[in-house]
Structure formats: C-alpha cells, structure tokens
Design a protein around this motif. Structure first.
Motif, PDB file in Angstrom:
ATOM      1  N   VAL A 313       0.805  -1.224   0.000  1.00 35.74           N
ATOM      2  CA  VAL A 313       0.000   0.000   0.000  1.00 35.74           C
ATOM      3  C   VAL A 313       0.841   1.279   0.000  1.00 35.74           C
ATOM      4  CG1 VAL A 313      -1.967  -1.133   1.071  1.00 35.74           C
ATOM      5  CG2 VAL A 313      -0.267   0.005   2.520  1.00 35.74           C
ATOM      6  N   VAL A 314       2.112   1.207   0.392  1.00 33.90           N
ATOM      7  CA  VAL A 314       2.944   2.410   0.423  1.00 33.90           C
ATOM      8  C   VAL A 314       4.215   2.185  -0.389  1.00 33.90           C
ATOM      9  CG1 VAL A 314       2.073   3.107   2.678  1.00 33.90           C
ATOM     10  CG2 VAL A 314       4.162   1.764   2.543  1.00 33.90           C
ATOM     11  N   SER A 315       4.711   3.289  -0.956  1.00 36.30           N
ATOM     12  CA  SER A 315       5.963   3.227  -1.703  1.00 36.30           C
ATOM     13  C   SER A 315       7.141   3.154  -0.739  1.00 36.30           C
ATOM     14  CB  SER A 315       6.102   4.459  -2.605  1.00 36.30           C
ATOM     15  OG  SER A 315       5.128   4.443  -3.632  1.00 36.30           O
ATOM     16  N   THR A 316       8.165   2.430  -1.162  1.00 32.61           N
ATOM     17  CA  THR A 316       9.398   2.316  -0.387  1.00 32.61           C
ATOM     18  C   THR A 316      10.572   2.611  -1.313  1.00 32.61           C
ATOM     19  OG1 THR A 316       9.749  -0.038  -0.881  1.00 32.61           O
ATOM     20  CG2 THR A 316       8.308   0.495   0.987  1.00 32.61           C
ATOM     21  N   LYS A 317      11.772   2.448  -0.776  1.00 37.95           N
ATOM     22  CA  LYS A 317      12.967   2.693  -1.584  1.00 37.95           C
ATOM     23  C   LYS A 317      13.029   1.759  -2.782  1.00 37.95           C
ATOM     24  CE  LYS A 317      17.998   3.068  -1.155  1.00 37.95           C
ATOM     25  NZ  LYS A 317      19.161   2.923  -0.228  1.00 37.95           N
ATOM     26  N   GLU A 318      12.467   0.565  -2.659  1.00 40.36           N
ATOM     27  CA  GLU A 318      12.563  -0.431  -3.723  1.00 40.36           C
ATOM     28  C   GLU A 318      11.205  -0.825  -4.303  1.00 40.36           C
ATOM     29  OE1 GLU A 318      14.768  -3.679  -2.053  1.00 40.36           O
ATOM     30  OE2 GLU A 318      16.687  -2.688  -2.423  1.00 40.36           O
ATOM     31  N   TYR A 319      10.162  -0.049  -3.993  1.00 38.13           N
ATOM     32  CA  TYR A 319       8.823  -0.402  -4.478  1.00 38.13           C
ATOM     33  C   TYR A 319       7.984   0.863  -4.648  1.00 38.13           C
ATOM     34  CZ  TYR A 319       3.940  -2.017  -4.182  1.00 38.13           C
ATOM     35  OH  TYR A 319       2.609  -2.223  -4.402  1.00 38.13           O
ATOM     36  N   SER A 320       7.247   0.941  -5.786  1.00 43.21           N
ATOM     37  CA  SER A 320       6.311   2.047  -6.013  1.00 43.21           C
ATOM     38  C   SER A 320       4.888   1.520  -5.966  1.00 43.21           C
ATOM     39  CB  SER A 320       6.558   2.699  -7.381  1.00 43.21           C
ATOM     40  OG  SER A 320       7.785   3.397  -7.394  1.00 43.21           O
ATOM     41  N   SER A 321       4.041   2.192  -5.198  1.00 41.57           N
ATOM     42  CA  SER A 321       2.644   1.771  -5.088  1.00 41.57           C
ATOM     43  C   SER A 321       1.905   2.037  -6.403  1.00 41.57           C
ATOM     44  CB  SER A 321       1.964   2.518  -3.934  1.00 41.57           C
ATOM     45  OG  SER A 321       1.965   3.915  -4.183  1.00 41.57           O
TER      46      SER A 321
END
Length: 562
Positions: A313-321
């Motif tokens: 559900v949230v973007s991280t350094k290695e993932y885009s929502s």
C-alpha cells in the motif's frame, strides 16, 4: 460508385474549361484574421476564401501553401446548386467528403439598417442567433460575388466581418482581385480523392481524427470465477476481479491533454462495488506485478502498530505503489437488471465515467506499461467494462506538472486474493509514508482520492469523517469527504433497494462516493519541497467494528510538482 461521384463533382469545372476553352470567371481572394476581446489571436492561421460568381472555397494560409497539419478541413460552396461540400484531409493519402444541400437554405437573418465601410466597401448588417450565440455579419454587394469565412451567411453577399457575442471577430484584412478564380480546382489540387459520406459519419470520423485514441479494454468481463483465465492480450488475476493489459503510449507533448473514458454494465452482479483503474510503475526493483504473479505476501508490508499487516500500500525505496488513474463505483445492476419495473423509471443502459488525467502523463508518455482495472465482487457474471485513453493536441498553459511520484494507495485491488482491507486508520498513527526526493520540487501538490467504506448505518460509508493530512509533522490540510448528490443517479441503479421511508439505497449520501459515479481527486498544496527526506501522514477517525462489520478507507496519494 461514391468515389467516382466525388471525383466527377470536384473536377466538373476543370472538365468544362478543358472541353470548351472557357476560362474560370474573375474572382477574389480575401484574407481574414481573428481577434478576441480586442486582441489579435497569436500564431493564427489566416483564413482565406477564394470566390467568384459560381462558387466559394473556405481554406487557410497553411492549407493553401501545403503546410497545414493533418487533419484539416476545407469547404466548397456551390452557389448555383446551394450545396456545401466539406472535405477533410485526414492524412496524406486519406480524405473524406460530405455534401450538404439543406443548411444554407435553413439560415435565417434579421437584416438591419446599420451600415459601415470595410476596406473601402459599403457593408450592411445582418444578425442571427445560433445555439444562444448572437452572430452579427457585415456584408457587401459591391463586388457582385458571395462568400464568407464560415458557412454562415454565404448567400447574403460577401461577408467581410463576423462578430460573435460582441467579443470574437473574424474580419477581412485584404481583398485581392484575381484574373481567373476556380475554387473547385484549388480544392481538388490540395486534397486526395475521397468517398462521400453521410453528414453524421463524416463528422464522427473528422472528430475522432483530431486526437489519438488508445483502446485498453473492450467489453471485458471483470468477475469472480475459477474459469477466468488470461489470454495473449488480457491478463486476469484474483479469480478474474483484476484485468491487466500491457500498453505502449506515444510521446505526449507539453500542453497536450489526456482523458480516460470508462463504460460499465452489470453482467450479473446486482450490487454497488468499488472499482479502480490503475497503472503499475516498474521503475524500482519490485512492483505490484510481483504480488499478482507470486502472491500478495511477496509485496512490501506496512505496519502501524494495530497488529495487522497491509501489503503493497505504500511506496518504499525499492517499491512504487499503484498509480490510481480513476476511482469509480458501479451502480446497482445497470443493464442486467433493467427488467425491474418502477413507474416513471426508464433505466440507463450503461454508466459512462470520464476524467482528465493530464497531470499523470509523465507516467504514460513514451512508455510501455501495464494498465489495469479492478472491481471488487463475488459474482461469476460480474461486470463488463470498456476503457479508452485519449490524447488531445493542445497548448494548454495549465499543463505544468512534470513530476508525478506515487506515495500510497490503500485500495486493496487484490481483495479476492487476500490483500488486507485498509483498516489502518483505527490506530492513531494512521497511514505514514516516508519518501526521499533527489532535488527540489516546485509548487508541489498531493493528488488525493479518499472514500469511506464498511458497516451499515453506523459504518464509515454513511458517517462523515474528517481526513487530516500532515507533512513533516505539521498539519497542512483537513476536510470531510462527503457526497450528497447520490439521488441524482437513481436511473443508473435498477436493483437499488427501496425503503419504507421512500428512499432507495442509491439515494443515500456517502463518504465521497455514489453508486454509478467516479470520485474526483482533490489537490492539496504543499508548497516547494527541498531535496531530502519527507514524511506524509494521513489520519482518519475510523469507526469501531460492530459484530462482523468493519469500516475501512481507500485513499491514494500522488506527489505532483514542477
């Protein structure tokens, strides 16, 4: 046969001249320019008309010189037969034509006593009203020819000035005598041969040629069934409740406008359902595709201390929502349940949704990406959808966004594959996202969509709740998302339940959505953001569980800026 007729018509005068040796009659070339509110329009393509005693051609400077962009339309008026011939060059080797023999005869004018001189010629005034627009025409008979810069007023004389609503003016700036003028030959030499079409078909083709249409889905089923399988073009996940397609977009120019069109019908499901159109960013090491292919547990987990885990559900350094293009809600059983009869209720066959998504075009332009749609349902018939994205050439000065960063999206589009409902707002921390930007972003806005769900009378679907946005520890915005216009969409909802108080379920006000509508984003101004880490927090006083009922909030946020 139609093509032969077209060629013969446009070549008629040339044929006569070649057989008899008679030269085209003398005529005129008139140049017109446009102004609005007293100012000449910038970078305009001047209107040209070529006219003689027999016919008039409406064209332009660029069309006449072969420099016009496709598509372009030219109009030939045959005064002796009272016909309008419109020809649009769709591209270099393709044009279409239509012939109208009625509209000139239907034009009605009030002829006034006022007069003035334009370019040395005495002009009289005529007035008409079209679609609530007052049109004033200044025309002269001194030159013994007829013509006008539009199809309006072609038979009253030579129109040298046209004024619409007192503030938009098309005015002749130059009149040139020609030893011989053959408007039909000029038209024939600047266009390719084309079929004659009926007026509506012609208008439809010309209209659609002015923008680019990218077809995503056409009559695709979104349902819940083990029989829902992927094919070569459409991927299906979560038992058919998600459909996905890989789409290649052209480069989208600065100033161009982008729109999304969705059509929905029930294919069996009677209920109002949450729907979403989204694109899957693949700019980082991990994407939502991983969850679709390998299971929801492979997605990054968000935890806020309430004991639950929320996947992807949230973007991280290695993932885009997910980037949500549109949040929509199906009505109660449109089309499938139109057999339900109520007095004075003529149910609609489809529900159309349309939204501008220009502010997200940096995530589309020149890219090959996955576009998907989700409708949460447990019905094997489900829903039927069609989806197009259109790109419209423009020079909009409102198109300033060149940064669009997804931050969060709590809509559990993998609901039927085990993705947790967005109940994180039952904790004081709510939803919190920390993100890093490499360089300063100017005029930042949060594109925010929020809808409340769950429960019955006491659930957050039916209870107004304040949404509060906090940036870097400081409250920047709060509002209560609420819709009170749901009763206006009753004709989309044949299967909506009727209550003893005279209302239907689809009439009831809700937390920012109605059955059969899309929920528009709001734009929260955040100012300029400097390079470095920032934190955005969303707080909502989510209602407590009641037996087996619970409330949840689907919120999505995208950072926009320059």
């Amino acid at each position: 046969m139609k093509k032969i007729i077209t060629i013969t018509f446009l070549s008629l005068f040339a044929f006569i001249h070649s057989q008899t040796g008679v030269k085209p009659p003398k005529g005129f070339k008139i140049t017109y320019t446009r102004s609005s509110n007293g100012k000449l329009l910038e970078n305009q393509d001047a209107i040209f008309i070529f006219t003689n005693a027999l016919e008039t051609l409406i064209t332009s400077e660029k069309m006449n010189s072969g420099k016009a962009d496709f598509p372009f339309e030219q109009t030939l008026i045959n005064h002796s037969e009272n016909k309008i011939i419109q020809v649009t060059q769709l591209k270099k080797e393709k044009s279409v034509t239509t012939v109208d023999s009625l509209s000139l005869a239907k034009q009605n004018f009030e002829f006034l006593t006022e007069s003035k001189t334009i370019l040395g010629y005495k002009c009289q005034k005529a007035k008409t009203i079209i679609n609530s627009n007052t049109i004033e025409l200044w025309y002269t008979n001194d030159l013994q020819v007829k013509g006008a810069p539009t199809t309006l007023g072609q038979n009253i004389g030579l129109v040298l000035e046209m004024v619409r609503n007192g503030n938009f003016i098309i005015k002749a700036t130059k009149i040139e005598k020609m030893k011989s003028a053959s408007p039909s030959l000029i038209l024939q030499n600047s266009t390719t041969n084309s079929p004659i079409l009926d007026g509506l078909t012609y208008k439809d083709l010309v209209w659609k040629s002015r923008f680019t249409t990218i077809k995503i889905f056409e009559n695709e089923i979104i349902n819940f069934s083990d029989a829902s399988k992927s094919n070569d073009s459409i991927l299906r996940f979560a038992n058919g409740t998600i459909i996905l397609k890989k789409v290649t977009f052209p480069e989208i120019k600065k100033g161009d406008l982008v729109f999304l069109d969705l059509i929905e019908q029930s294919n069996g499901d009677a209920y109002d359902r949450t729907g979403s159109v989204f694109l899957i960013p693949q700019d980082k090491k991990q994407s939502f595709i991983d969850g679709l292919q390998n299971g929801v547990k492979t997605l990054p987990i968000y935890e806020n201390g309430n004991g639950k885990q929320y996947q992807g559900v949230v973007s991280t350094k290695e993932y885009s929502s997910l980037i949500e293009l549109m949040r929509f809600f199906t009505p109660f059983g449109i089309k499938q349940y139109n057999y339900i009869q109520l007095k004075d209720k003529n149910w609609h066959e489809i529900v159309p949704y349309r939204a501008e998504i220009t502010d997200l075009k940096t995530n589309l332009s020149g890219k090959t990406i996955y576009i998907g749609s989700f409708i949460g349902n447990y019905d094997k018939g489900g829903h039927k959808v069609s989806l197009n994205i259109t790109i419209h050439p423009s020079e909009s000065n409102l198109d300033k966004t060149n940064v669009a960063i997804p931050l969060f999206n709590t809509t559990n589009v993998m609901e039927m594959a085990g993705q947790e409902y967005a109940t994180m707002f039952n904790h004081e921390k709510g939803l919190e996202v920390t993100f890093t930007i490499d360089k300063e972003i100017k005029n930042v806005k949060l594109r925010y969509i929020s809808t409340g769900h769950g429960g019955w009378e006491n659930g957050d679907e039916f209870v107004p709740k304040r949404n509060t946005i906090i940036l870097n520890g400081k409250e920047v915005f709060s509002f209560i998302p609420w819709r009170q216009d749901c009763g206006g969409y009753r004709l989309f909802n044949p299967a909506s339940g009727n209550f003893n108080d005279g209302l239907s379920s689809s009439d009831l006000s809700r937390s920012n959505w109605c059955p059969g509508t899309a929920t528009n984003p709001i734009y929260i101004e955040l100012g300029d953001l400097k390079a470095g880490k920032h934190t955005i927090q969303v707080k909502i006083p989510q209602g407590a569980n009641e037996g087996g009922s619970f409330s949840s909030w689907n919120v999505s946020g995208i950072l926009l800026g320059e």
